[in-house]
Scaffold this motif. Sequence first.
Motif, PDB file in Angstrom:
ATOM      1  N   GLY A 143      36.143  49.940  -8.147  1.00  0.00           N
ATOM      2  CA  GLY A 143      35.440  50.772  -9.101  1.00  0.00           C
ATOM      3  C   GLY A 143      33.988  50.334  -9.179  1.00  0.00           C
ATOM      4  N   VAL A 144      33.190  51.076  -9.905  1.00  0.00           N
ATOM      5  CA  VAL A 144      31.776  50.753 -10.073  1.00  0.00           C
ATOM      6  C   VAL A 144      31.488  50.615 -11.556  1.00  0.00           C
ATOM      7  CG1 VAL A 144      29.407  51.479  -9.643  1.00  0.00           C
ATOM      8  CG2 VAL A 144      31.191  52.046  -7.984  1.00  0.00           C
ATOM      9  N   HIS A 145      30.991  49.452 -11.937  1.00  0.00           N
ATOM     10  CA  HIS A 145      30.676  49.183 -13.342  1.00  0.00           C
ATOM     11  C   HIS A 145      29.206  48.785 -13.437  1.00  0.00           C
ATOM     12  CE1 HIS A 145      34.971  49.136 -14.567  1.00  0.00           C
ATOM     13  NE2 HIS A 145      35.140  48.678 -13.340  1.00  0.00           N
ATOM     14  N   LEU A 146      28.424  49.585 -14.112  1.00  0.00           N
ATOM     15  CA  LEU A 146      27.012  49.264 -14.291  1.00  0.00           C
ATOM     16  C   LEU A 146      26.775  48.439 -15.550  1.00  0.00           C
ATOM     17  CD1 LEU A 146      25.339  52.637 -13.232  1.00  0.00           C
ATOM     18  CD2 LEU A 146      25.955  50.651 -11.821  1.00  0.00           C
ATOM     19  N   THR A 147      27.805  48.280 -16.372  1.00  0.00           N
ATOM     20  CA  THR A 147      27.732  47.427 -17.555  1.00  0.00           C
ATOM     21  C   THR A 147      28.587  46.190 -17.319  1.00  0.00           C
ATOM     22  OG1 THR A 147      27.464  49.340 -19.014  1.00  0.00           O
ATOM     23  CG2 THR A 147      28.137  47.277 -20.041  1.00  0.00           C
ATOM     24  N   VAL A 148      28.034  45.010 -17.554  1.00  0.00           N
ATOM     25  CA  VAL A 148      28.772  43.767 -17.351  1.00  0.00           C
ATOM     26  C   VAL A 148      29.960  43.722 -18.309  1.00  0.00           C
ATOM     27  CG1 VAL A 148      28.642  41.251 -17.322  1.00  0.00           C
ATOM     28  CG2 VAL A 148      26.627  42.597 -16.688  1.00  0.00           C
ATOM     29  N   TYR A 149      31.143  43.398 -17.757  1.00  0.00           N
ATOM     30  CA  TYR A 149      32.374  43.337 -18.547  1.00  0.00           C
ATOM     31  C   TYR A 149      33.153  42.078 -18.181  1.00  0.00           C
ATOM     32  CZ  TYR A 149      34.842  44.699 -14.282  1.00  0.00           C
ATOM     33  OH  TYR A 149      35.344  44.725 -13.001  1.00  0.00           O
ATOM     34  N   ALA A 150      34.174  41.757 -18.962  1.00  0.00           N
ATOM     35  CA  ALA A 150      35.046  40.617 -18.667  1.00  0.00           C
ATOM     36  C   ALA A 150      36.246  41.124 -17.872  1.00  0.00           C
ATOM     37  CB  ALA A 150      35.509  39.946 -19.952  1.00  0.00           C
ATOM     38  N   ASP A 151      36.502  40.535 -16.701  1.00  0.00           N
ATOM     39  CA  ASP A 151      37.618  40.978 -15.859  1.00  0.00           C
ATOM     40  C   ASP A 151      38.953  40.520 -16.461  1.00  0.00           C
ATOM     41  OD1 ASP A 151      38.017  38.289 -15.247  1.00  0.00           O
ATOM     42  OD2 ASP A 151      37.505  38.478 -13.132  1.00  0.00           O
ATOM     43  N   PRO A 152      40.117  40.839 -15.824  1.00  0.00           N
ATOM     44  CA  PRO A 152      41.423  40.490 -16.411  1.00  0.00           C
ATOM     45  C   PRO A 152      41.618  39.016 -16.728  1.00  0.00           C
ATOM     46  CG  PRO A 152      41.723  42.116 -14.688  1.00  0.00           C
ATOM     47  CD  PRO A 152      40.277  41.710 -14.636  1.00  0.00           C
ATOM     48  N   ILE A 153      40.861  38.136 -16.083  1.00  0.00           N
ATOM     49  CA  ILE A 153      41.000  36.715 -16.416  1.00  0.00           C
ATOM     50  C   ILE A 153      39.769  36.183 -17.153  1.00  0.00           C
ATOM     51  CG2 ILE A 153      42.648  36.218 -14.588  1.00  0.00           C
ATOM     52  CD1 ILE A 153      40.441  35.175 -12.849  1.00  0.00           C
ATOM     53  N   GLY A 154      38.949  37.113 -17.685  1.00  0.00           N
ATOM     54  CA  GLY A 154      37.860  36.718 -18.575  1.00  0.00           C
ATOM     55  C   GLY A 154      36.534  36.401 -17.932  1.00  0.00           C
ATOM     56  N   LYS A 155      36.390  36.639 -16.630  1.00  0.00           N
ATOM     57  CA  LYS A 155      35.132  36.320 -15.958  1.00  0.00           C
ATOM     58  C   LYS A 155      34.177  37.517 -16.021  1.00  0.00           C
ATOM     59  CE  LYS A 155      37.016  32.910 -12.739  1.00  0.00           C
ATOM     60  NZ  LYS A 155      37.138  32.499 -11.312  1.00  0.00           N
ATOM     61  N   PRO A 156      32.893  37.278 -16.364  1.00  0.00           N
ATOM     62  CA  PRO A 156      31.928  38.394 -16.412  1.00  0.00           C
ATOM     63  C   PRO A 156      31.743  39.005 -15.028  1.00  0.00           C
ATOM     64  CG  PRO A 156      30.808  36.286 -16.611  1.00  0.00           C
ATOM     65  CD  PRO A 156      32.265  35.990 -16.692  1.00  0.00           C
ATOM     66  N   THR A 157      31.859  40.314 -14.974  1.00  0.00           N
ATOM     67  CA  THR A 157      31.860  41.048 -13.701  1.00  0.00           C
ATOM     68  C   THR A 157      31.013  42.302 -13.847  1.00  0.00           C
ATOM     69  OG1 THR A 157      34.142  40.271 -13.375  1.00  0.00           O
ATOM     70  CG2 THR A 157      33.379  42.039 -11.942  1.00  0.00           C
ATOM     71  N   VAL A 158      30.414  42.738 -12.736  1.00  0.00           N
ATOM     72  CA  VAL A 158      29.582  43.947 -12.777  1.00  0.00           C
ATOM     73  C   VAL A 158      29.524  44.542 -11.370  1.00  0.00           C
ATOM     74  CG1 VAL A 158      27.321  42.920 -12.236  1.00  0.00           C
ATOM     75  CG2 VAL A 158      27.452  44.877 -13.829  1.00  0.00           C
ATOM     76  N   GLY A 159      29.029  45.772 -11.275  1.00  0.00           N
ATOM     77  CA  GLY A 159      28.895  46.396  -9.968  1.00  0.00           C
ATOM     78  C   GLY A 159      30.240  46.664  -9.341  1.00  0.00           C
ATOM     79  N   VAL A 160      30.379  46.293  -8.059  1.00  0.00           N
ATOM     80  CA  VAL A 160      31.620  46.479  -7.312  1.00  0.00           C
ATOM     81  C   VAL A 160      32.334  45.129  -7.233  1.00  0.00           C
ATOM     82  CG1 VAL A 160      32.635  47.327  -5.160  1.00  0.00           C
ATOM     83  CG2 VAL A 160      30.509  48.314  -5.997  1.00  0.00           C
ATOM     84  N   GLY A 161      32.947  44.724  -8.339  1.00  0.00           N
ATOM     85  CA  GLY A 161      33.694  43.469  -8.364  1.00  0.00           C
ATOM     86  C   GLY A 161      32.854  42.221  -8.220  1.00  0.00           C
ATOM     87  N   HIS A 162      31.574  42.294  -8.564  1.00  0.00           N
ATOM     88  CA  HIS A 162      30.692  41.128  -8.430  1.00  0.00           C
ATOM     89  C   HIS A 162      30.865  40.197  -9.626  1.00  0.00           C
ATOM     90  CE1 HIS A 162      27.158  38.693  -7.581  1.00  0.00           C
ATOM     91  NE2 HIS A 162      26.746  38.898  -8.820  1.00  0.00           N
ATOM     92  N   LEU A 163      31.260  38.953  -9.341  1.00  0.00           N
ATOM     93  CA  LEU A 163      31.381  37.949 -10.395  1.00  0.00           C
ATOM     94  C   LEU A 163      29.983  37.439 -10.740  1.00  0.00           C
ATOM     95  CD1 LEU A 163      34.530  35.913  -9.260  1.00  0.00           C
ATOM     96  CD2 LEU A 163      34.372  37.675 -11.017  1.00  0.00           C
TER      97      LEU A 163
END
Length: 251
Positions: free
Chosen positions: A95-115
């Motif tokens: 998926g594509v996320h332009l807003t930084v979010y916390a992934d299923p294990i709590g790591k900040p992620t953005v874009g195309v799965g970029h940690l």
Amino acid sequence: MRAAMVRELISRMRSKEHANDQPSTPRPRARRRKKKAALAVSAMVMTVGSTGYELGNPSDANAITLVSQHDNIRRHASKRTVSEELKEAIAEEEGVHLTVYADPIGKPTVGVGHLVRAFDNLSVGDVISYERALEFLEQDLKQAEAAVARLTANLPLYQHEYDALVDLVFNIGEGNANKENSPNLNAAIKAGDYAAIAEELAYHTAGNAKLRGLAYRSDRRAAIFQQADYSDPRPRALALRDPQLEGIDTG
């Protein structure tokens, strides 16, 4: 919304690819259209054997399972880069996320799965552009490519086999693909056992939780490795459960 953002990123990716093309270089999209046309003409599909091409019956009439005619020998990973088909498949999966979010294990992620890393200067809630998302994707893919070169050492690979391993490392991280955490995968690579490698491409859990999305991605990864089929298995899986859903956008 998710599907629309993925389509937008892929459109920008293709535009960038088109701009970088040399006049004498056949464009991957053109080659893909030729592959689809060839598949439509023939009731048979090309599947890859350990020594070359073999004719086999298709497992799914809608699958695109033609190996590129421009890549009919295996090469070392250090001589390869990921295909445009894989880049698009990863965008669809992550998926594509332009807003930084916390992934299923709590790591900040953005874009195309970029940690997100400290030097990215981003925090949860920050917004990036499509251009920066593409930059992150290219950076992360280069890291995954280098990791696959280390992982496979001297094992030669077809483009689609290489792509599948890059997707694996991109998805789970190089550390989870090492000898300690993935001993069977590493043993199969060392033995040059391509069938056994394919069996080790399934990873279904994140943070000890089994996720359906990872199961679908594992199926897709195995199809890429074994059949050069980059298509999304979700529409077919949904259609099997309910034929009326066939053809519906599930992004």
